[in-house]
Design a protein around this motif. Structure first.
Motif, PDB file in Angstrom:
ATOM      1  N   ASP A  96     -22.060  30.796  44.731  1.00 57.01           N
ATOM      2  CA  ASP A  96     -22.888  29.585  44.630  1.00 57.01           C
ATOM      3  C   ASP A  96     -24.305  29.937  44.167  1.00 57.01           C
ATOM      4  OD1 ASP A  96     -20.849  27.867  45.373  1.00 57.01           O
ATOM      5  OD2 ASP A  96     -21.484  27.747  47.480  1.00 57.01           O
ATOM      6  N   ARG A  97     -24.865  31.038  44.689  1.00 58.56           N
ATOM      7  CA  ARG A  97     -26.205  31.461  44.249  1.00 58.56           C
ATOM      8  C   ARG A  97     -26.200  31.851  42.775  1.00 58.56           C
ATOM      9  NH1 ARG A  97     -25.987  33.934  49.296  1.00 58.56           N
ATOM     10  NH2 ARG A  97     -25.517  35.955  48.365  1.00 58.56           N
ATOM     11  N   MET A  98     -25.153  32.540  42.356  1.00 65.38           N
ATOM     12  CA  MET A  98     -25.041  32.921  40.942  1.00 65.38           C
ATOM     13  C   MET A  98     -24.960  31.691  40.052  1.00 65.38           C
ATOM     14  SD  MET A  98     -22.409  36.178  41.151  1.00 65.38           S
ATOM     15  CE  MET A  98     -21.975  36.007  39.447  1.00 65.38           C
ATOM     16  N   ILE A  99     -24.199  30.704  40.478  1.00 67.26           N
ATOM     17  CA  ILE A  99     -24.081  29.462  39.697  1.00 67.26           C
ATOM     18  C   ILE A  99     -25.442  28.786  39.592  1.00 67.26           C
ATOM     19  CG2 ILE A  99     -23.123  27.118  39.715  1.00 67.26           C
ATOM     20  CD1 ILE A  99     -20.541  28.395  40.938  1.00 67.26           C
ATOM     21  N   ALA A 100     -26.158  28.699  40.702  1.00 65.46           N
ATOM     22  CA  ALA A 100     -27.483  28.065  40.692  1.00 65.46           C
ATOM     23  C   ALA A 100     -28.427  28.830  39.761  1.00 65.46           C
ATOM     24  CB  ALA A 100     -28.046  27.997  42.108  1.00 65.46           C
ATOM     25  N   ASP A 101     -28.383  30.158  39.803  1.00 61.40           N
ATOM     26  CA  ASP A 101     -29.223  30.968  38.905  1.00 61.40           C
ATOM     27  C   ASP A 101     -28.863  30.720  37.449  1.00 61.40           C
ATOM     28  OD1 ASP A 101     -30.514  32.052  41.102  1.00 61.40           O
ATOM     29  OD2 ASP A 101     -29.394  33.948  41.048  1.00 61.40           O
ATOM     30  N   LEU A 102     -27.577  30.629  37.164  1.00 61.59           N
ATOM     31  CA  LEU A 102     -27.145  30.382  35.787  1.00 61.59           C
ATOM     32  C   LEU A 102     -27.569  28.998  35.308  1.00 61.59           C
ATOM     33  CD1 LEU A 102     -23.597  31.988  35.880  1.00 61.59           C
ATOM     34  CD2 LEU A 102     -25.564  32.787  34.540  1.00 61.59           C
ATOM     35  N   VAL A 103     -27.503  28.008  36.174  1.00 63.43           N
ATOM     36  CA  VAL A 103     -27.933  26.652  35.808  1.00 63.43           C
ATOM     37  C   VAL A 103     -29.428  26.655  35.492  1.00 63.43           C
ATOM     38  CG1 VAL A 103     -28.282  24.301  36.693  1.00 63.43           C
ATOM     39  CG2 VAL A 103     -26.070  25.436  36.989  1.00 63.43           C
ATOM     40  N   ARG A 104     -30.228  27.340  36.318  1.00 63.37           N
ATOM     41  CA  ARG A 104     -31.668  27.425  36.041  1.00 63.37           C
ATOM     42  C   ARG A 104     -31.925  28.122  34.709  1.00 63.37           C
ATOM     43  NH1 ARG A 104     -31.823  28.081  41.601  1.00 63.37           N
ATOM     44  NH2 ARG A 104     -31.786  30.350  41.496  1.00 63.37           N
ATOM     45  N   THR A 105     -31.218  29.180  34.449  1.00 56.80           N
ATOM     46  CA  THR A 105     -31.377  29.897  33.184  1.00 56.80           C
ATOM     47  C   THR A 105     -30.991  29.010  32.010  1.00 56.80           C
ATOM     48  OG1 THR A 105     -30.929  32.003  34.279  1.00 56.80           O
ATOM     49  CG2 THR A 105     -30.663  31.947  31.884  1.00 56.80           C
ATOM     50  N   ARG A 106     -29.897  28.275  32.149  1.00 54.07           N
ATOM     51  CA  ARG A 106     -29.476  27.357  31.090  1.00 54.07           C
ATOM     52  C   ARG A 106     -30.535  26.293  30.845  1.00 54.07           C
ATOM     53  NH1 ARG A 106     -24.682  23.752  32.546  1.00 54.07           N
ATOM     54  NH2 ARG A 106     -26.393  22.787  33.652  1.00 54.07           N
ATOM     55  N   ASP A 107     -31.140  25.775  31.912  1.00 55.91           N
ATOM     56  CA  ASP A 107     -32.186  24.771  31.764  1.00 55.91           C
ATOM     57  C   ASP A 107     -33.389  25.323  31.000  1.00 55.91           C
ATOM     58  OD1 ASP A 107     -30.574  22.994  33.137  1.00 55.91           O
ATOM     59  OD2 ASP A 107     -31.681  23.176  35.041  1.00 55.91           O
ATOM     60  N   VAL A 108     -33.767  26.551  31.294  1.00 55.66           N
ATOM     61  CA  VAL A 108     -34.877  27.182  30.564  1.00 55.66           C
ATOM     62  C   VAL A 108     -34.524  27.327  29.091  1.00 55.66           C
ATOM     63  CG1 VAL A 108     -36.187  29.329  30.292  1.00 55.66           C
ATOM     64  CG2 VAL A 108     -35.850  28.358  32.576  1.00 55.66           C
ATOM     65  N   LEU A 109     -33.318  27.789  28.816  1.00 55.47           N
ATOM     66  CA  LEU A 109     -32.884  27.941  27.424  1.00 55.47           C
ATOM     67  C   LEU A 109     -32.851  26.591  26.710  1.00 55.47           C
ATOM     68  CD1 LEU A 109     -30.024  30.565  27.824  1.00 55.47           C
ATOM     69  CD2 LEU A 109     -32.352  30.949  26.969  1.00 55.47           C
ATOM     70  N   ASP A 110     -32.351  25.569  27.391  1.00 55.95           N
ATOM     71  CA  ASP A 110     -32.325  24.231  26.787  1.00 55.95           C
ATOM     72  C   ASP A 110     -33.728  23.769  26.426  1.00 55.95           C
ATOM     73  OD1 ASP A 110     -29.580  24.045  26.973  1.00 55.95           O
ATOM     74  OD2 ASP A 110     -29.587  22.772  28.761  1.00 55.95           O
ATOM     75  N   GLU A 111     -34.684  24.034  27.301  1.00 52.53           N
ATOM     76  CA  GLU A 111     -36.071  23.635  27.034  1.00 52.53           C
ATOM     77  C   GLU A 111     -36.621  24.359  25.804  1.00 52.53           C
ATOM     78  OE1 GLU A 111     -40.350  24.218  29.192  1.00 52.53           O
ATOM     79  OE2 GLU A 111     -38.633  23.771  30.478  1.00 52.53           O
TER      80      GLU A 111
END
Length: 126
Positions: A96-111
């Motif tokens: 779950d922590r890894m998924i949350a980290d990946l979602v945050r990383t994806r959000d940064v990349l999207d920005e």
């Protein structure tokens, strides 16, 4: 089926399949000539093993978990004990922590992608 066919059907190398056997995650019968023979069930087993490895579990944990998982054609052969359940709950929290980290990383990349894609946003040449 022979090891080459199992490798082709699962996308897993023959070397990995031998490793799975060495770790007692997978079993085979032997022909009189010593070649490995697998049943149709082995395809699902190898795919499960791959999914668990991809989730970050080690071969020891996978070996403990596999007998507790429902086979496509029946019930689990064992029930997880309290210690295994606690360990698996910890693994789930880690995932779950890894998924949350990946979602945050994806959000940064999207920005960054969105900003770079806007007209007139090209960087000036230095």
């Amino acid at each position: 089926m022979r090891i080459g066919e199992l490798a082709r059907r699962t996308g897993v190398s023959e070397r990995s399949l031998r490793y799975y056997e060495k770790q007692q995650l997978l079993t085979s019968e032997r022909t009189p000539g010593g070649q490995r023979e697998y049943g149709e069930w082995a395809v699902d087993r190898v795919i499960r093993i791959q999914v668990l490895f991809a989730a970050g579990l080690n071969s020891t944990k996978i070996g403990q978990l596999l007998p507790c998982m429902r086979d496509p054609d029946g019930a689990p052969s064992e029930r997880a004990d309290g210690l295994l359940v606690a360990e698996l709950a910890g693994e789930r929290q880690r995932i779950d922590r890894m998924i949350a980290d990946l979602v945050r990383t994806r959000d940064v990349l999207d920005e960054v992608i969105d900003t770079a894609s806007q007209p007139g946003r090209e960087r000036a040449a230095a």
